[in-house]
Design an enzyme around this catalytic site. Structure first.
Site, PDB file in Angstrom:
ATOM      1  N   TRP A 152       9.013  17.904   9.185  1.00 56.30           N
ATOM      2  CA  TRP A 152      10.061  18.782   9.693  1.00 56.30           C
ATOM      3  C   TRP A 152       9.713  19.368  11.045  1.00 56.30           C
ATOM      4  O   TRP A 152      10.551  19.423  11.944  1.00 56.30           O
ATOM      5  CB  TRP A 152      10.408  19.875   8.680  1.00 56.30           C
ATOM      6  CG  TRP A 152      11.103  19.316   7.477  1.00 56.30           C
ATOM      7  CD1 TRP A 152      10.674  19.368   6.184  1.00 56.30           C
ATOM      8  CD2 TRP A 152      12.350  18.587   7.444  1.00 56.30           C
ATOM      9  NE1 TRP A 152      11.567  18.724   5.359  1.00 56.30           N
ATOM     10  CE2 TRP A 152      12.598  18.240   6.112  1.00 56.30           C
ATOM     11  CE3 TRP A 152      13.260  18.203   8.422  1.00 56.30           C
ATOM     12  CZ2 TRP A 152      13.741  17.516   5.718  1.00 56.30           C
ATOM     13  CZ3 TRP A 152      14.391  17.484   8.045  1.00 56.30           C
ATOM     14  CH2 TRP A 152      14.619  17.147   6.703  1.00 56.30           C
ATOM     15  N   ASP A 180      10.801  27.879  11.055  1.00 55.72           N
ATOM     16  CA  ASP A 180      11.672  27.160  10.119  1.00 55.72           C
ATOM     17  C   ASP A 180      11.091  27.435   8.724  1.00 55.72           C
ATOM     18  O   ASP A 180      10.083  26.862   8.336  1.00 55.72           O
ATOM     19  CB  ASP A 180      11.684  25.661  10.411  1.00 55.72           C
ATOM     20  CG  ASP A 180      12.489  24.866   9.371  1.00 55.72           C
ATOM     21  OD1 ASP A 180      13.009  25.474   8.414  1.00 55.72           O
ATOM     22  OD2 ASP A 180      12.581  23.634   9.513  1.00 55.72           O
ATOM     23  N   LYS A 192      17.562  25.006  -0.288  1.00 56.00           N
ATOM     24  CA  LYS A 192      16.252  24.854  -0.908  1.00 56.00           C
ATOM     25  C   LYS A 192      16.021  25.976  -1.922  1.00 56.00           C
ATOM     26  O   LYS A 192      15.719  25.728  -3.066  1.00 56.00           O
ATOM     27  CB  LYS A 192      15.143  24.861   0.151  1.00 56.00           C
ATOM     28  CG  LYS A 192      15.336  23.826   1.265  1.00 56.00           C
ATOM     29  CD  LYS A 192      15.299  22.401   0.750  1.00 56.00           C
ATOM     30  CE  LYS A 192      15.879  21.377   1.726  1.00 56.00           C
ATOM     31  NZ  LYS A 192      15.302  21.332   3.053  1.00 56.00           N
TER      32      LYS A 192
END
Ligand code: PLP
Length: 377
Positions: A105, A189, A213
């Site tokens: 990511w 993030d 999530k």
């Protein structure tokens, strides 16, 4: 009695049962107003209340001061990877930002940012590394936080505080003073561990997280940004993605993902009722410790991550062969243990044990792992 299912999906992921039950009960008629939340004007009194309450509850959960804007946006963390530099990379004349690369990511975030300015690499775990006599593969360790090379003229320093695919969590924050860049704000993030533990937002410039999530359904991105950093958007930034506009209208610059925000709001209330983030952290610590202890108890299962940075949310592990892994995934599904397949880029098994996964789900998995090892070990 039907099979009891436990959902270990990395995202979209398990939501608290009481939240889904309340949403079901309120589906057709929200509190006597005659409409479903999905059918309401986003400018009406009802949705205004839902949205403002969600924002206020999120502020309460994380102790966020009014120095920060709290926004519900769309596009997921992937869009945010572009929206962040569009809004922030021109804060400083350098038109640059520093990125720490610790897995899939953060690598994507860095690549996306390089389209909008100079995206430098402050540290990267892209090689093999010996730590305390143990050798770690690329993306299985974290460059020591006091070794990050941050430039004082960077508009921000970006890192991914929980790499969902690799299972690498960075809970500590770097000491920016010691790194020689006291004025460079952190941008996190935090998608896959957001609200899983307390987070000192005041030590950051910005935090963003896709809801699907750990906080709600797909379609909502939570964005927290220090107001004094705003006002430097690149000229071609879409108006709907300019934080100044979205913050000014409290997430209602254009039609927001209203139903998703409502569900997020129910999740925030569920967390507040539970006792907040310090309380949910205890549960998450107990669940992850139990699972890692099982993995470490024999050579049958292996977690490849540097122990200090093992994620409490996403727990990847491998078995000795692909055949055993397939067998494990097949038998676990038959036991009602769902979505345990590791990400295609790393293979193996991954158990995502977000807030809404109870300890009972984790102990069911652990019992299955023991039994599977007895049969196949
Ligand atoms: C899932 C995830 C993303 C991407 O989210 P999308 O909603 O698919 O854009 C980005 N970063 C992290 C840490 C994630 O877990």
């Amino acid at each position: 009695m039907g099979t009891q299912f436990w959902n270990f999906s990395a995202g979209p992921a398990v939501l608290p049962k009481p939240v889904l039950e309340q949403a079901a009960a309120e589906m057709l008629d929200w509190r006597g107003c005659g409409m479903s939340v999905m059918e309401m004007s986003h400018r009406g009194a009802e949705f205004t209340q839902i949205c403002d309450e969600a924002e206020d509850d999120l502020r309460t959960l994380l102790g966020i001061s009014d120095d920060y804007a709290v926004m519900f946006m769309q596009g997921g963390a992937t869009a945010e990877n572009a929206i962040v530099p569009m809004n922030l990379i021109a804060r400083n004349a350098s038109n640059s930002a520093d990125y720490v690369l610790t897995g899939s990511w953060s690598v994507k975030s860095h690549k996306e940012a390089s389209r909008y300015g100079t995206a430098r690499v402050a540290a990267a775990a892209d090689t093999e590394r010996q730590i305390d006599g143990v050798s770690y593969n690329p993306w299985c360790w974290v460059p020591p936080l006091d070794s990050w090379r941050v430039q004082a003229d960077a508009s921000y320093l970006h890192y991914c505080s929980n790499e969902t695919i690799g299972g690498v969590e960075i809970a500590q924050m770097p000491d920016m003073q010691a790194l020689g860049a006291p004025d460079v704000p952190l941008v996190l993030d935090a998608s896959s561990h957001f609200l899983s533990r307390p987070l000192d937002v005041s030590k950051t410039g910005m935090v963003y997280a896709g809801a699907q999530k750990n906080a709600g359904p797909a379609g909502v991105t939570m964005v927290i940004v220090r107001r004094d950093m705003l006002g430097h958007a690149l000229p071609y930034t879409p108006t709907a993605f300019d934080y100044v506009n979205v913050a000014k209208e409290r997430s209602r610059f254009n039609t927001p993902p209203s139903y998703g925000i409502y569900i997020c709001g129910l999740v925030f209330k569920w967390l507040l009722q539970l006792g907040g983030l310090a309380e949910i952290e205890k549960h998450n610590l107990a669940k992850s410790q139990a699972l890692y202890a099982q993995i470490d108890s024999s050579d049958f299962y292996t977690n490849p991550i540097q122990p200090a940075f093992r994620s409490r949310m996403n727990v990847p592990f491998t078995l000795a062969s692909d055949t055993l892994t397939s067998q494990f995934l097949k038998e676990s599904a038959q036991h009602g243990l769902l979505a345990l397949k590791g990400h295609k880029s790393v293979g193996g098994v991954r158990a995502s044990i977000y807030n809404a996964m109870p300890m009972e789900g984790v102990t069911t998995l652990i019992d299955f792992m023991k039994e599977f090892e007895r049969k196949h070990g």
